[in-house]
Write a protein that holds these residues in place. Structure first.
Motif, PDB file in Angstrom:
ATOM      1  N   LEU A   3       0.916  -1.308   0.066  1.00 42.17           N
ATOM      2  CA  LEU A   3       0.149  -0.078   0.146  1.00 42.17           C
ATOM      3  C   LEU A   3       0.800   1.107   0.012  1.00 42.17           C
ATOM      4  CD1 LEU A   3      -2.674  -1.026   2.481  1.00 42.17           C
ATOM      5  CD2 LEU A   3      -3.014  -0.628   0.046  1.00 42.17           C
ATOM      6  N   GLY A   4       0.599   2.131  -0.917  1.00 41.42           N
ATOM      7  CA  GLY A   4       1.244   3.465  -0.963  1.00 41.42           C
ATOM      8  C   GLY A   4       2.477   3.597  -1.862  1.00 41.42           C
ATOM      9  N   ASP A   5       2.988   2.188  -2.402  1.00 46.23           N
ATOM     10  CA  ASP A   5       3.896   2.272  -3.362  1.00 46.23           C
ATOM     11  C   ASP A   5       3.446   2.951  -4.777  1.00 46.23           C
ATOM     12  OD1 ASP A   5       5.448   0.744  -1.671  1.00 46.23           O
ATOM     13  OD2 ASP A   5       5.568  -1.061  -2.773  1.00 46.23           O
ATOM     14  N   PRO A   6       4.266   3.659  -5.448  1.00 45.75           N
ATOM     15  CA  PRO A   6       3.732   4.203  -6.581  1.00 45.75           C
ATOM     16  C   PRO A   6       3.292   3.251  -7.763  1.00 45.75           C
ATOM     17  CG  PRO A   6       6.316   4.498  -6.538  1.00 45.75           C
ATOM     18  CD  PRO A   6       5.802   3.874  -5.085  1.00 45.75           C
ATOM     19  N   TYR A   7       2.463   3.844  -8.579  1.00 42.72           N
ATOM     20  CA  TYR A   7       2.291   3.228  -9.930  1.00 42.72           C
ATOM     21  C   TYR A   7       3.588   3.508 -10.859  1.00 42.72           C
ATOM     22  CZ  TYR A   7       0.175   1.697 -14.351  1.00 42.72           C
ATOM     23  OH  TYR A   7       0.025   1.243 -15.698  1.00 42.72           O
ATOM     24  N   VAL A   8       4.187   2.335 -11.414  1.00 44.40           N
ATOM     25  CA  VAL A   8       5.142   2.408 -12.452  1.00 44.40           C
ATOM     26  C   VAL A   8       4.614   1.597 -13.685  1.00 44.40           C
ATOM     27  CG1 VAL A   8       7.559   1.957 -12.862  1.00 44.40           C
ATOM     28  CG2 VAL A   8       6.604   2.948 -10.673  1.00 44.40           C
ATOM     29  N   TRP A   9       4.601   2.114 -14.844  1.00 38.21           N
ATOM     30  CA  TRP A   9       4.142   1.396 -16.028  1.00 38.21           C
ATOM     31  C   TRP A   9       5.110   0.317 -16.150  1.00 38.21           C
ATOM     32  CZ3 TRP A   9       0.329   0.691 -19.279  1.00 38.21           C
ATOM     33  CH2 TRP A   9       0.501  -0.182 -20.217  1.00 38.21           C
ATOM     34  N   GLY A  10       4.738  -1.056 -16.409  1.00 40.02           N
ATOM     35  CA  GLY A  10       5.741  -2.074 -16.407  1.00 40.02           C
ATOM     36  C   GLY A  10       6.380  -2.361 -15.045  1.00 40.02           C
ATOM     37  N   GLY A  11       5.901  -1.798 -13.935  1.00 45.05           N
ATOM     38  CA  GLY A  11       6.516  -1.993 -12.667  1.00 45.05           C
ATOM     39  C   GLY A  11       6.432  -3.428 -12.022  1.00 45.05           C
ATOM     40  N   ASN A  12       7.698  -3.970 -11.735  1.00 46.44           N
ATOM     41  CA  ASN A  12       7.486  -5.332 -11.126  1.00 46.44           C
ATOM     42  C   ASN A  12       7.912  -5.243  -9.675  1.00 46.44           C
ATOM     43  OD1 ASN A  12       6.679  -6.888 -13.319  1.00 46.44           O
ATOM     44  ND2 ASN A  12       8.880  -6.877 -14.093  1.00 46.44           N
ATOM     45  N   GLY A  13       7.989  -4.154  -9.119  1.00 51.03           N
ATOM     46  CA  GLY A  13       8.430  -4.024  -7.745  1.00 51.03           C
ATOM     47  C   GLY A  13       9.959  -3.747  -7.477  1.00 51.03           C
ATOM     48  N   PRO A  14      10.462  -3.951  -6.403  1.00 51.90           N
ATOM     49  CA  PRO A  14       9.855  -4.145  -5.189  1.00 51.90           C
ATOM     50  C   PRO A  14       9.128  -2.692  -4.643  1.00 51.90           C
ATOM     51  CG  PRO A  14      12.040  -3.856  -4.475  1.00 51.90           C
ATOM     52  CD  PRO A  14      12.076  -3.765  -6.209  1.00 51.90           C
ATOM     53  N   VAL A  23      -0.071  -8.090  -9.298  1.00 55.64           N
ATOM     54  CA  VAL A  23      -0.851  -9.327  -8.958  1.00 55.64           C
ATOM     55  C   VAL A  23       0.090 -10.427  -9.126  1.00 55.64           C
ATOM     56  CG1 VAL A  23      -2.472 -10.848 -10.260  1.00 55.64           C
ATOM     57  CG2 VAL A  23      -3.128  -8.441  -9.799  1.00 55.64           C
ATOM     58  N   MET A  24       0.978 -10.365 -10.298  1.00 56.63           N
ATOM     59  CA  MET A  24       1.916 -11.605 -10.355  1.00 56.63           C
ATOM     60  C   MET A  24       2.801 -11.541  -9.116  1.00 56.63           C
ATOM     61  SD  MET A  24       4.892 -11.876 -13.267  1.00 56.63           S
ATOM     62  CE  MET A  24       5.888 -10.641 -12.580  1.00 56.63           C
ATOM     63  N   ALA A  25       3.333 -10.698  -8.567  1.00 50.98           N
ATOM     64  CA  ALA A  25       4.068 -10.824  -7.547  1.00 50.98           C
ATOM     65  C   ALA A  25       3.590 -11.124  -6.056  1.00 50.98           C
ATOM     66  CB  ALA A  25       4.800  -9.416  -7.134  1.00 50.98           C
ATOM     67  N   ALA A  26       2.407 -10.674  -6.108  1.00 47.05           N
ATOM     68  CA  ALA A  26       1.531 -11.270  -4.880  1.00 47.05           C
ATOM     69  C   ALA A  26       1.265 -12.954  -5.037  1.00 47.05           C
ATOM     70  CB  ALA A  26       0.191 -10.651  -4.870  1.00 47.05           C
ATOM     71  N   PRO A  88      -1.076   5.705 -13.597  1.00 45.14           N
ATOM     72  CA  PRO A  88       0.153   6.860 -13.483  1.00 45.14           C
ATOM     73  C   PRO A  88      -0.386   8.193 -12.433  1.00 45.14           C
ATOM     74  CG  PRO A  88       0.136   6.203 -15.600  1.00 45.14           C
ATOM     75  CD  PRO A  88      -1.153   5.513 -15.025  1.00 45.14           C
ATOM     76  N   GLY A  89       0.548   8.114 -11.546  1.00 47.36           N
ATOM     77  CA  GLY A  89       0.145   9.410 -10.553  1.00 47.36           C
ATOM     78  C   GLY A  89      -0.627   9.015  -9.505  1.00 47.36           C
ATOM     79  N   LYS A  90      -0.962   7.566  -9.432  1.00 46.73           N
ATOM     80  CA  LYS A  90      -1.770   7.178  -8.145  1.00 46.73           C
ATOM     81  C   LYS A  90      -0.904   6.030  -7.497  1.00 46.73           C
ATOM     82  CE  LYS A  90      -5.399   9.241  -8.660  1.00 46.73           C
ATOM     83  NZ  LYS A  90      -5.776  10.511  -7.808  1.00 46.73           N
ATOM     84  N   SER A  91      -1.095   5.802  -6.324  1.00 53.54           N
ATOM     85  CA  SER A  91      -0.320   4.765  -5.725  1.00 53.54           C
ATOM     86  C   SER A  91      -1.181   3.520  -5.391  1.00 53.54           C
ATOM     87  CB  SER A  91       0.031   5.024  -4.246  1.00 53.54           C
ATOM     88  OG  SER A  91       0.976   6.166  -4.308  1.00 53.54           O
ATOM     89  N   VAL A  92      -0.499   2.335  -5.072  1.00 51.05           N
ATOM     90  CA  VAL A  92      -1.183   1.194  -4.733  1.00 51.05           C
ATOM     91  C   VAL A  92      -2.168   1.397  -3.720  1.00 51.05           C
ATOM     92  CG1 VAL A  92      -0.901  -1.310  -3.876  1.00 51.05           C
ATOM     93  CG2 VAL A  92       0.780  -0.400  -5.417  1.00 51.05           C
ATOM     94  N   ARG A  93      -3.473   0.939  -3.844  1.00 46.45           N
ATOM     95  CA  ARG A  93      -4.502   0.991  -2.951  1.00 46.45           C
ATOM     96  C   ARG A  93      -5.521   0.161  -2.688  1.00 46.45           C
ATOM     97  NH1 ARG A  93      -7.166   5.978  -6.789  1.00 46.45           N
ATOM     98  NH2 ARG A  93      -8.228   4.570  -8.127  1.00 46.45           N
ATOM     99  N   ILE A  94      -6.303   0.500  -1.733  1.00 42.79           N
ATOM    100  CA  ILE A  94      -7.711  -0.497  -1.567  1.00 42.79           C
ATOM    101  C   ILE A  94      -8.778   0.286  -2.209  1.00 42.79           C
ATOM    102  CG2 ILE A  94      -9.215  -1.709  -0.155  1.00 42.79           C
ATOM    103  CD1 ILE A  94      -6.738  -2.325   1.674  1.00 42.79           C
ATOM    104  N   SER A  95      -9.348  -0.271  -3.037  1.00 41.89           N
ATOM    105  CA  SER A  95     -10.448   0.498  -3.784  1.00 41.89           C
ATOM    106  C   SER A  95     -11.805  -0.374  -3.587  1.00 41.89           C
ATOM    107  CB  SER A  95     -10.429   0.665  -5.243  1.00 41.89           C
ATOM    108  OG  SER A  95      -9.035   1.494  -5.278  1.00 41.89           O
TER     109      SER A  95
END
Length: 109
Positions: A3-14, A23-26, A88-95
């Protein structure tokens, strides 16, 4: 959870994610291998109805109602809520379904 990590196009973390990378990482964390992109993730699931949803299922958004139109995926948490890396511009969140309603659902086999 990220939660709160930024959205990154093609982002695989961490510390930066796109929807399917999150989803893939979880699932990888639980020992389950899923494809990288949302449409392929849907094809790797057993399609279910909304009424069959349970915690850990995947919810998808499709512009044409089929896997070819899928543009977003999230992890269902229960009670109409899901974990997502939205855009883009948003963070990982619960919706919730009240703010952005999916139209395809799948259970990882």
């Amino acid at each position: 959870m990220h939660l709160g990590d930024p959205y990154v196009w093609g982002g695989n973390g961490p510390h930066g994610w796109d929807c399917s990378g999150l989803v893939m990482a979880a699932y990888r964390h639980t020992g389950v291998s899923l494809p990288r992109v949302a449409a392929a993730q849907y094809r790797a699931t057993q399609p279910i109805s909304r009424s069959q949803l349970r915690r850990g299922d995947l919810v998808f958004w499709s512009g044409n109602g089929s896997s070819s139109g899928i543009h977003h995926v999230a992890i269902y948490l229960g009670s109409g809520q899901y974990l997502e890396a939205p855009r883009p511009g948003k963070s990982v969140r619960i919706s919730s379904f009240t703010s952005y309603n999916p139209n395809l659902y799948g259970r990882v086999r």
